[in-house]
Design a protein around this motif. Structure first.
Motif, PDB file in Angstrom:
ATOM      1  N   GLU A   1       0.845  -1.161  -0.048  1.00  8.44           N
ATOM      2  CA  GLU A   1      -0.114   0.074   0.037  1.00  8.44           C
ATOM      3  C   GLU A   1       1.054   1.189  -0.025  1.00  8.44           C
ATOM      4  O   GLU A   1       1.841   1.275   0.598  1.00  8.44           O
ATOM      5  N   GLY A   2       0.302   2.148  -0.838  1.00  8.20           N
ATOM      6  CA  GLY A   2       1.286   3.484  -0.883  1.00  8.20           C
ATOM      7  C   GLY A   2       2.388   3.554  -2.011  1.00  8.20           C
ATOM      8  O   GLY A   2       2.833   4.472  -2.472  1.00  8.20           O
ATOM      9  N   GLN A   3       2.830   2.248  -2.614  1.00 11.57           N
ATOM     10  CA  GLN A   3       3.425   2.256  -3.635  1.00 11.57           C
ATOM     11  C   GLN A   3       2.793   2.573  -5.024  1.00 11.57           C
ATOM     12  O   GLN A   3       1.601   2.245  -5.066  1.00 11.57           O
ATOM     13  N   SER A   4       3.433   2.993  -6.154  1.00 14.34           N
ATOM     14  CA  SER A   4       2.805   3.130  -7.405  1.00 14.34           C
ATOM     15  C   SER A   4       2.910   1.830  -7.938  1.00 14.34           C
ATOM     16  O   SER A   4       3.612   1.124  -7.838  1.00 14.34           O
ATOM     17  N   ALA A   5       1.684   1.799  -8.552  1.00 12.39           N
ATOM     18  CA  ALA A   5       1.460   0.392  -9.344  1.00 12.39           C
ATOM     19  C   ALA A   5       2.448   0.458 -10.644  1.00 12.39           C
ATOM     20  O   ALA A   5       2.551   1.506 -11.163  1.00 12.39           O
TER      21      ALA A   5
ATOM     22  N   THR B   1      -6.826  -2.983 -23.430  1.00 12.23           N
ATOM     23  CA  THR B   1      -5.407  -3.077 -22.869  1.00 12.23           C
ATOM     24  C   THR B   1      -5.398  -2.065 -21.604  1.00 12.23           C
ATOM     25  O   THR B   1      -5.849  -0.690 -21.940  1.00 12.23           O
ATOM     26  N   ILE B   2      -4.876  -2.283 -20.461  1.00 17.50           N
ATOM     27  CA  ILE B   2      -4.955  -1.454 -19.259  1.00 17.50           C
ATOM     28  C   ILE B   2      -3.716  -1.294 -18.949  1.00 17.50           C
ATOM     29  O   ILE B   2      -2.729  -2.160 -18.978  1.00 17.50           O
ATOM     30  N   ASP B   3      -3.096  -0.298 -18.252  1.00 16.59           N
ATOM     31  CA  ASP B   3      -1.732   0.128 -17.584  1.00 16.59           C
ATOM     32  C   ASP B   3      -2.429   0.423 -16.210  1.00 16.59           C
ATOM     33  O   ASP B   3      -3.004   1.489 -15.894  1.00 16.59           O
ATOM     34  N   PRO B   4      -2.186  -0.219 -15.314  1.00 23.22           N
ATOM     35  CA  PRO B   4      -2.379  -0.010 -13.909  1.00 23.22           C
ATOM     36  C   PRO B   4      -1.822   1.236 -13.203  1.00 23.22           C
ATOM     37  O   PRO B   4      -2.300   1.862 -12.199  1.00 23.22           O
ATOM     38  N   ALA B   5      -0.648   1.624 -13.856  1.00 28.22           N
ATOM     39  CA  ALA B   5      -0.102   2.928 -13.477  1.00 28.22           C
ATOM     40  C   ALA B   5      -0.522   4.089 -14.237  1.00 28.22           C
ATOM     41  O   ALA B   5      -0.429   5.532 -13.498  1.00 28.22           O
ATOM     42  N   ALA B   6      -1.377   3.948 -15.092  1.00 29.93           N
ATOM     43  CA  ALA B   6      -1.996   5.111 -15.747  1.00 29.93           C
ATOM     44  C   ALA B   6      -3.191   5.802 -14.967  1.00 29.93           C
ATOM     45  O   ALA B   6      -4.115   5.029 -14.193  1.00 29.93           O
ATOM     46  N   PRO B   7      -3.598   7.262 -14.968  1.00 24.90           N
ATOM     47  CA  PRO B   7      -4.438   7.730 -14.611  1.00 24.90           C
ATOM     48  C   PRO B   7      -5.772   7.322 -15.015  1.00 24.90           C
ATOM     49  O   PRO B   7      -5.686   6.956 -16.140  1.00 24.90           O
ATOM     50  N   GLY B   8      -6.576   7.190 -14.299  1.00 26.79           N
ATOM     51  CA  GLY B   8      -7.966   6.717 -14.641  1.00 26.79           C
ATOM     52  C   GLY B   8      -8.852   6.365 -13.361  1.00 26.79           C
ATOM     53  O   GLY B   8      -8.583   6.960 -12.210  1.00 26.79           O
ATOM     54  N   GLY B   9     -10.003   5.725 -13.723  1.00 27.55           N
ATOM     55  CA  GLY B   9     -10.714   5.338 -12.376  1.00 27.55           C
ATOM     56  C   GLY B   9     -10.249   4.273 -11.582  1.00 27.55           C
ATOM     57  O   GLY B   9      -9.302   3.908 -12.121  1.00 27.55           O
ATOM     58  N   PRO B  10     -10.682   3.941 -10.272  1.00 30.75           N
ATOM     59  CA  PRO B  10     -10.134   2.844  -9.693  1.00 30.75           C
ATOM     60  C   PRO B  10      -9.934   1.637 -10.341  1.00 30.75           C
ATOM     61  O   PRO B  10     -10.774   1.255 -11.200  1.00 30.75           O
TER      62      PRO B  10
ATOM     63  N   VAL C   1      -1.219   2.265  -5.389  1.00 26.26           N
ATOM     64  CA  VAL C   1      -1.945   0.986  -4.680  1.00 26.26           C
ATOM     65  C   VAL C   1      -2.435   1.644  -3.260  1.00 26.26           C
ATOM     66  O   VAL C   1      -1.611   1.955  -2.322  1.00 26.26           O
ATOM     67  N   ARG C   2      -3.698   1.633  -3.146  1.00 27.43           N
ATOM     68  CA  ARG C   2      -4.476   2.121  -1.796  1.00 27.43           C
ATOM     69  C   ARG C   2      -4.645   0.852  -0.958  1.00 27.43           C
ATOM     70  O   ARG C   2      -4.725   0.980   0.240  1.00 27.43           O
ATOM     71  N   ARG C   3      -4.856  -0.354  -1.398  1.00 25.67           N
ATOM     72  CA  ARG C   3      -5.156  -1.351  -0.471  1.00 25.67           C
ATOM     73  C   ARG C   3      -4.567  -2.550  -1.079  1.00 25.67           C
ATOM     74  O   ARG C   3      -4.624  -2.901  -2.308  1.00 25.67           O
ATOM     75  N   VAL C   4      -4.323  -3.490  -0.406  1.00 29.97           N
ATOM     76  CA  VAL C   4      -3.729  -4.987  -0.718  1.00 29.97           C
ATOM     77  C   VAL C   4      -4.356  -5.990   0.570  1.00 29.97           C
ATOM     78  O   VAL C   4      -3.857  -5.860   1.339  1.00 29.97           O
TER      79      VAL C   4
END
Length: 152
Positions: A4-8, A20-29, A129-132
């Motif tokens: 938690e707290g790290q960048s994806a 195709t998605i990028d977990p680090a890209a801005p967007g919705g949760p 990453v907000r929750r793990v």
């Protein structure tokens, strides 16, 4: 494992929905849930539970994607068999599970082997990453993740 707290990690993840998605890209949760294998009891229950709450996740602005090392053809068969509406990602080369730290040593009946750890990550709009949820217990998990999405 990513904390938690790290960048994806920035990855191009192809899904069974043709996106195709990028977990680090801005967007919705984004909810990424990692599971061991298609069409097994716990993995099926988890996918069915996330599918059942699909409308609620969409209303909360979140996407949910399941990730395993199964090939895309097996994902399509799995999704068709159970009417799954959650996109699935095929991590055949292990790049996604390695980046998130979900591939590791497991034990079953005293036998040690490498496998996918059942874990879920909630990534916010900025790619953090907000929750793990490591070592997920399937019962009630989708509901708990939905509550966390709504709390963002």
């Amino acid at each position: 494992m990513i904390e938690e707290g790290q960048s994806a990690p920035s990855l191009a993840i192809a899904t069974s929905a043709g996106e195709t998605i990028d977990p680090a890209a801005p967007g919705g949760p984004l909810v990424l849930y990692f599971y061991p294998k298609d069409d097994t009891p716990g993995c099926t229950r988890e996918a069915v539970d996330f599918t059942a709450l699909g409308d609620a996740f969409r209303e909360a602005g979140a996407r949910v994607v399941g990730v395993s090392r199964d090939p895309m053809a097996k994902h399509v068969k799995f999704a068709t068999k159970y009417g799954l509406k959650v996109p699935l990602a095929a991590d055949e080369d292990g790049a996604i599970s390695t980046a998130f730290g979900t591939w590791g040593e497991k034990s079953l009946y005293g036998r040690k082997y490498m496998g996918m750890m059942r874990a879920t990550f909630l990534i916010d709009r900025e790619g953090t990453v907000r929750r793990v949820w490591p070592k997920v217990k399937v019962a009630g998990h989708a509901e708990e993740v939905l509550a966390a999405v709504r709390a963002l």
